[in-house]
Design a protein around this motif. Sequence first.
Motif, mmCIF file in Angstrom:
data_model
loop_
_atom_site.group_PDB
_atom_site.id
_atom_site.type_symbol
_atom_site.label_atom_id
_atom_site.label_comp_id
_atom_site.label_asym_id
_atom_site.label_seq_id
_atom_site.Cartn_x
_atom_site.Cartn_y
_atom_site.Cartn_z
ATOM 1 N N VAL A 158 0.828 -1.199 0.000
ATOM 2 C CA VAL A 158 0.000 0.000 0.000
ATOM 3 C C VAL A 158 0.870 1.260 0.000
ATOM 4 O O VAL A 158 0.547 2.243 -0.651
ATOM 5 N N GLY A 203 -7.937 6.372 -1.730
ATOM 6 C CA GLY A 203 -7.206 5.104 -1.819
ATOM 7 C C GLY A 203 -5.705 5.282 -1.959
ATOM 8 O O GLY A 203 -4.972 4.312 -2.117
ATOM 9 N N ALA A 204 -5.205 6.524 -1.897
ATOM 10 C CA ALA A 204 -3.779 6.765 -2.100
ATOM 11 C C ALA A 204 -2.930 6.275 -0.929
ATOM 12 O O ALA A 204 -1.736 6.018 -1.078
ATOM 13 N N THR A 225 -3.637 5.276 5.862
ATOM 14 C CA THR A 225 -2.611 4.329 6.260
ATOM 15 C C THR A 225 -1.418 5.070 6.869
ATOM 16 O O THR A 225 -0.869 4.654 7.892
HETATM 17 N N1 LIG Z 1 -7.750 -2.810 6.445
HETATM 18 C C1 LIG Z 1 -7.313 -2.886 5.194
HETATM 19 N N2 LIG Z 1 -7.007 -4.090 4.663
HETATM 20 C C2 LIG Z 1 -6.573 -4.191 3.401
HETATM 21 N N3 LIG Z 1 -6.392 -3.149 2.584
HETATM 22 C C3 LIG Z 1 -6.671 -1.919 3.051
HETATM 23 C C4 LIG Z 1 -7.161 -1.732 4.375
HETATM 24 N N4 LIG Z 1 -7.352 -0.401 4.571
HETATM 25 C C5 LIG Z 1 -7.018 0.196 3.411
HETATM 26 N N5 LIG Z 1 -6.611 -0.704 2.496
HETATM 27 C C6 LIG Z 1 -6.125 -0.427 1.154
HETATM 28 O O1 LIG Z 1 -5.023 0.428 1.272
HETATM 29 C C7 LIG Z 1 -5.042 1.439 0.278
HETATM 30 C C8 LIG Z 1 -4.916 2.786 0.949
HETATM 31 O O2 LIG Z 1 -6.028 2.986 1.779
HETATM 32 P P1 LIG Z 1 -6.194 4.267 2.676
HETATM 33 O O3 LIG Z 1 -7.382 4.061 3.534
HETATM 34 O O4 LIG Z 1 -4.907 4.544 3.345
HETATM 35 O O5 LIG Z 1 -6.500 5.375 1.569
HETATM 36 P P2 LIG Z 1 -6.877 6.901 1.758
HETATM 37 O O6 LIG Z 1 -5.870 7.665 1.014
HETATM 38 O O7 LIG Z 1 -7.061 7.213 3.185
HETATM 39 O O8 LIG Z 1 -8.260 6.968 0.995
HETATM 40 P P3 LIG Z 1 -9.528 7.918 1.303
HETATM 41 O O9 LIG Z 1 -9.230 9.246 0.753
HETATM 42 O O10 LIG Z 1 -10.624 7.270 0.540
HETATM 43 O O11 LIG Z 1 -9.746 7.897 2.764
HETATM 44 C C9 LIG Z 1 -6.312 1.240 -0.495
HETATM 45 O O12 LIG Z 1 -5.986 0.586 -1.686
HETATM 46 C C10 LIG Z 1 -7.152 0.339 0.351
HETATM 47 O O13 LIG Z 1 -7.906 -0.524 -0.443
#
Ligand SMILES: Nc1ncnc2c1ncn2[C@@H]1O[C@H](COP(=O)(O)OP(=O)(O)OP(=O)(O)O)[C@@H](O)[C@H]1O
Length: 624
Positions: free
Chosen positions: A372, A393-394, A398
């Motif tokens: 990720v 999803g970036a 995380t």
């Molecule tokens: N608990 C998890 N288990 C597996 N994959 C995950 C999990 N949480 C997030 N991901 C994956 O990790 C990647 C990053 O997710 P993340 O939630 O950090 O994105 P984000 O930048 O916060 O997105 P958003 O703007 O929609 O909140 C995504 O591809 C998502 O599908």
Amino acid sequence: MASGTSRDVVGRGLRVLGRAIREQPRIFAVAVTGSVLFGLMVIASAYVVGAVVGKVVVPAVARGSVADGALALAAAALFGISVLRVVGIFGRRLGAGYMQYRLQATYRRRVTRRYLDLPLAWHHRNATGTLLSNANSDVEAAWYPIAPLPFAVGTLVMLVGAVVSLFLTDWALALVGLAVFPALFALNVVYSRRMAPRQARAQRLRAEVSGIAHESFDGALVVKTMGREAQETARFAARAGDLRDALISVGRLRGVFDPMLETLPSLGTLAVLVVGAIRLRQGAITVTELVSVAFLFTVLAFPVRAIGWVLAELPRSVAGWDRVRRVLDATGEMPYGEVALDPATPAPATLAFHDVHFGYEPAEAHLPGAQVLGEVTFTVPAGKTVALVGPTGAGKSTIASLAVRLVDPDSGTVTLDGVDVRELTAASLASTVALVAQVPFVFDDTVRANITLDRPGIGDEEVWAALRLAEADGFVAALPEGLDTMVGERGTSLSGGQRQRLTLARALAGRPRLLVLDDATSAVDPRVEAAILAGLRAPADGGAPASILVVAYRRATIALADEVIYVEQGRVVARGTHTDLLATVPGYADLVTAYEQAEQEREQTRTYDEVTPLTSGLEVEVDR
Ligand SMILES: Nc1ncnc2c1ncn2[C@@H]1O[C@H](COP(=O)(O)OP(=O)(O)OP(=O)(O)O)[C@@H](O)[C@H]1O
Ligand SMILES: [Mg+2]
């Protein structure tokens, strides 16, 4: 889950019982002593009754008058035996109850404690319904056989005593005993083996039913608004039906075996009377002995069932224990370190990511886990505000989770004031950083309790200060009971923006040195959002501002940041000031502009926070 043959179920069940005994040895000893006392008194009563018949009743019938002395003696003996039996039953019941409920309480505590220690990754893989049934019905099931266990152990001692006394009486009658007792035991074993798979299935279905129920209630809003009531009911009904069938099949088996277990000792009594009559005619035994032995078989029937109860509960116990142990043995917990980061005067902290790589664990072990984040390096200098911007999803959330150590990187390091977060103590980490998550969580409690979370040193004054910083003092003051207002389960009586500001105030009340805001004010009016951030950067009380890592989209908010980190697909693509990035990074400009347009459209059709709370009656102060 409870795979393997029924033989190992009995073996494993006995090991589970062994563990229970090791945990509560003294109480178990009390219960077994009571039970053995009871068993010996059962045998004694049979011999006293025999003696009464042989030595008092028969001579009395022959003579036509009763010997008063002998009768009084017999009555006294029976009374004494009854008293000891009562003492035995009391000790056994009390001991068994204590042991069972203590073990349940202990293991409920251990399981829930473990939930809190296990990492987020583990929780992602385990449904809430399963967690509930682990802590409830599985713990209960594991310790079910404890209730009849002391009785069964006492009964075994009693059976040995019975066989010995039979041999002392007459070998022919002893042989009848040797035929009946093992048969009873064997029947019990067959019974519990048949029961094993049925009980395991029922236990598994119980967890599934509670899982489905939990999900439907949790998603009640979706279920209702999407008109999915019928489908949800059907989904639940199907599983509940399976559970019913499984339990009926358990009941059916009971129906077949219980009468057999009941009948066998009666057949034994019959055999004793036949064999005994022959031996009596041969002059090998007396009437006293025959009556004693026949009576013994009648009174043995009930306690012998206790062995069956234990064996019948073993499969359920093993299935429950397996599920409890899966939690207790789960690995992946993140041990805390020894370093304390508590400066004499609170100053903002420096957060740094060095070449961090991270991938979530795959849902199933055999699947590859996707990466990720890769090569993520950036710094939030002390007292500065860094905005994290990127498409959905970036990996922004995380990064936020890594910054507060909800998860650990696969490689690379996350440091606070130069110390790897893995080396920090739990208390130090908690007092240094605070995350306001993307999805706000509010407890079903008062506003005050939601903000203080029972942390020391947070009085009403600090609560109001935090509420002011979060621009939440206005609406809280307008609530019917102010800080004492109950906010409903998950804050159902608050609007989305109010919930967000409450969780923000909670984070601020702890005076963190690093604040991580994951899209934490998205439901708040844009002007209020900017005001909040501006207030955090320059506290009104003149204190040092916290360092801030903020996930944001709105131009006004981003513009307040000292630096912007732009991420795409888990990589830092660009960094610089908002103006620089707008000019040089096409993806960034597109994203911010697109968001702004969407925002304008949204503002034309609705105002923020106008979403009617589920429970009305609480007047919502309109955001400025
Ligand atoms: N608990 C998890 N288990 C597996 N994959 C995950 C999990 N949480 C997030 N991901 C994956 O990790 C990647 C990053 O997710 P993340 O939630 O950090 O994105 P984000 O930048 O916060 O997105 P958003 O703007 O929609 O909140 C995504 O591809 C998502 O599908
Ligand atoms: Mg996110």
